[in-house]
Design a protein around this motif. Structure first.
Motif, PDB file in Angstrom:
ATOM      1  N   UNK A   1     -46.813  60.650 118.751  1.00  0.00           N
ATOM      2  CA  UNK A   1     -47.243  59.514 119.360  1.00  0.00           C
ATOM      3  C   UNK A   1     -48.785  59.741 120.109  1.00  0.00           C
ATOM      4  N   UNK A   2     -48.980  60.894 120.795  1.00  0.00           N
ATOM      5  CA  UNK A   2     -50.439  61.055 121.420  1.00  0.00           C
ATOM      6  C   UNK A   2     -51.184  61.453 120.197  1.00  0.00           C
ATOM      7  N   UNK A   3     -50.852  62.142 119.129  1.00  0.00           N
ATOM      8  CA  UNK A   3     -51.850  62.348 118.112  1.00  0.00           C
ATOM      9  C   UNK A   3     -52.104  61.148 117.410  1.00  0.00           C
ATOM     10  N   UNK A   4     -51.192  60.072 117.153  1.00  0.00           N
ATOM     11  CA  UNK A   4     -51.462  58.845 116.580  1.00  0.00           C
ATOM     12  C   UNK A   4     -52.311  58.013 117.315  1.00  0.00           C
TER      13      UNK A   4
ATOM     14  N   UNK B   1     -54.659  59.237 119.605  1.00  0.00           N
ATOM     15  CA  UNK B   1     -55.991  59.833 119.513  1.00  0.00           C
ATOM     16  C   UNK B   1     -56.576  59.411 118.081  1.00  0.00           C
ATOM     17  N   UNK B   2     -55.877  59.584 117.105  1.00  0.00           N
ATOM     18  CA  UNK B   2     -56.100  59.386 115.552  1.00  0.00           C
ATOM     19  C   UNK B   2     -56.609  57.853 115.469  1.00  0.00           C
ATOM     20  N   UNK B   3     -55.610  56.922 116.026  1.00  0.00           N
ATOM     21  CA  UNK B   3     -56.138  55.662 116.140  1.00  0.00           C
ATOM     22  C   UNK B   3     -57.563  55.342 116.705  1.00  0.00           C
ATOM     23  N   UNK B   4     -57.867  55.919 118.016  1.00  0.00           N
ATOM     24  CA  UNK B   4     -59.165  55.994 118.738  1.00  0.00           C
ATOM     25  C   UNK B   4     -60.165  56.412 118.009  1.00  0.00           C
ATOM     26  N   UNK B   5     -59.990  57.421 117.343  1.00  0.00           N
ATOM     27  CA  UNK B   5     -61.051  58.136 116.644  1.00  0.00           C
ATOM     28  C   UNK B   5     -61.163  57.105 115.416  1.00  0.00           C
TER      29      UNK B   5
ATOM     30  N   UNK C   1     -61.066  53.891 114.994  1.00  0.00           N
ATOM     31  CA  UNK C   1     -61.517  52.647 115.501  1.00  0.00           C
ATOM     32  C   UNK C   1     -62.932  52.745 115.975  1.00  0.00           C
ATOM     33  N   UNK C   2     -63.032  53.825 116.739  1.00  0.00           N
ATOM     34  CA  UNK C   2     -64.389  54.124 117.487  1.00  0.00           C
ATOM     35  C   UNK C   2     -65.153  55.346 117.001  1.00  0.00           C
ATOM     36  N   UNK C   3     -64.384  56.274 116.745  1.00  0.00           N
ATOM     37  CA  UNK C   3     -64.985  57.879 116.745  1.00  0.00           C
ATOM     38  C   UNK C   3     -65.850  57.858 115.057  1.00  0.00           C
ATOM     39  N   UNK C   4     -64.926  57.858 114.101  1.00  0.00           N
ATOM     40  CA  UNK C   4     -65.270  58.156 112.900  1.00  0.00           C
ATOM     41  C   UNK C   4     -66.540  57.024 112.383  1.00  0.00           C
ATOM     42  N   UNK C   5     -66.317  55.892 112.885  1.00  0.00           N
ATOM     43  CA  UNK C   5     -67.226  54.984 112.520  1.00  0.00           C
ATOM     44  C   UNK C   5     -68.911  55.246 112.925  1.00  0.00           C
ATOM     45  N   UNK C   6     -68.844  55.651 114.334  1.00  0.00           N
ATOM     46  CA  UNK C   6     -69.864  56.018 114.863  1.00  0.00           C
ATOM     47  C   UNK C   6     -70.441  57.334 114.137  1.00  0.00           C
ATOM     48  N   UNK C   7     -69.642  58.293 114.039  1.00  0.00           N
ATOM     49  CA  UNK C   7     -70.031  59.351 113.209  1.00  0.00           C
ATOM     50  C   UNK C   7     -70.588  58.905 111.843  1.00  0.00           C
ATOM     51  N   UNK C   8     -69.878  58.332 111.216  1.00  0.00           N
ATOM     52  CA  UNK C   8     -70.347  57.848 109.631  1.00  0.00           C
ATOM     53  C   UNK C   8     -71.627  57.283 109.942  1.00  0.00           C
ATOM     54  N   UNK C   9     -71.880  56.251 110.863  1.00  0.00           N
ATOM     55  CA  UNK C   9     -72.888  55.565 111.037  1.00  0.00           C
ATOM     56  C   UNK C   9     -74.098  56.613 111.465  1.00  0.00           C
ATOM     57  N   UNK C  10     -74.057  57.579 112.227  1.00  0.00           N
ATOM     58  CA  UNK C  10     -74.807  58.618 112.573  1.00  0.00           C
ATOM     59  C   UNK C  10     -75.378  59.303 111.302  1.00  0.00           C
ATOM     60  N   UNK C  11     -74.222  59.612 110.481  1.00  0.00           N
ATOM     61  CA  UNK C  11     -74.440  60.665 109.221  1.00  0.00           C
ATOM     62  C   UNK C  11     -75.329  59.609 108.227  1.00  0.00           C
ATOM     63  N   UNK C  12     -74.911  58.340 108.121  1.00  0.00           N
ATOM     64  CA  UNK C  12     -75.671  57.406 107.362  1.00  0.00           C
ATOM     65  C   UNK C  12     -77.009  57.203 107.748  1.00  0.00           C
ATOM     66  N   UNK C  13     -77.284  57.102 109.156  1.00  0.00           N
ATOM     67  CA  UNK C  13     -78.740  56.881 109.724  1.00  0.00           C
ATOM     68  C   UNK C  13     -79.263  58.102 109.100  1.00  0.00           C
ATOM     69  N   UNK C  14     -78.909  59.343 109.633  1.00  0.00           N
ATOM     70  CA  UNK C  14     -79.356  60.814 109.423  1.00  0.00           C
ATOM     71  C   UNK C  14     -79.682  60.833 107.715  1.00  0.00           C
ATOM     72  N   UNK C  15     -78.899  60.229 107.100  1.00  0.00           N
ATOM     73  CA  UNK C  15     -79.026  60.237 105.519  1.00  0.00           C
ATOM     74  C   UNK C  15     -80.229  59.355 105.072  1.00  0.00           C
ATOM     75  N   UNK C  16     -80.251  58.211 105.581  1.00  0.00           N
ATOM     76  CA  UNK C  16     -81.501  57.272 105.478  1.00  0.00           C
ATOM     77  C   UNK C  16     -82.640  57.774 105.814  1.00  0.00           C
ATOM     78  N   UNK C  17     -82.671  58.413 107.083  1.00  0.00           N
ATOM     79  CA  UNK C  17     -83.963  58.870 107.519  1.00  0.00           C
ATOM     80  C   UNK C  17     -84.431  60.030 106.722  1.00  0.00           C
TER      81      UNK C  17
END
Length: 167
Positions: free
Chosen positions: A16-19, A21-25, A27-43
């Protein structure tokens, strides 16, 4: 062996705790990381594109510089050629003027020499004429010292003048 086998309640709570954490990541963590990677890639892509454009511009500028340098060298060669032609023309003109001037000076000198020679000859002729007149005067005075000689001389001169008029 209890350490290696976890209890069921602990497994559920861990899942349940892992789920959560995985849900929060997810919903908010992975999109932020992918946006940062995409922005870095665009740059990085924009930087590569800008670098390529800068290289293209640099190559264009280098080509323009080479063309400008080539045109400048051609213009320099043309200017040097014109300067050499002008120099040769000026030298030729100066030589021609010098020859003409020298010729004129020589001709003036010859003319002056002729005039001075003619003047000297006239002076000599005058002197010879004066000497001749003096000699003739003395001879005539000596010859004409008697009356018969004078009459004879006058008759001879009249005959010569009449002979000259007949011719």
């Amino acid at each position: 062996m209890d350490l290696l086998i976890p209890e069921t309640g602990t497994i559920i709570w861990m899942l349940l705790a892992a789920g959560i954490v995985f849900f929060i990541l997810m919903k908010w963590g992975f999109p932020m990381l992918t946006d940062m990677v995409d922005k870095r890639n665009d740059y990085i892509e924009k930087s590569l594109k800008a670098a390529k454009e800068a290289n293209d511009r640099l190559a264009g500028i280098q080509a323009e510089c080479d063309e400008l340098l080539r045109e400048t060298r051609q213009e320099q060669a043309r200017i040097i050629k014109e300067a050499n032609e002008r120099r040769d023309g000026i030298i030729a003109e100066a030589e021609t003027k010098a020859r003409e001037s020298a010729g004129k000076i020589v001709e003036d000198a010859r003319s002056q020499i002729r005039e001075e020679r003619d003047e000297a000859l006239r002076g000599i002729r005058r002197q010879v004429a004066e000497i001749s007149v003096r000699i003739a005067e003395k001879v005539i005075l000596k010859e004409l010292s008697d009356r018969d000689g004078q009459t004879e001389m006058i008759d001879r001169m009249i005959d010569e003048v009449e002979a000259a008029e007949r011719k």
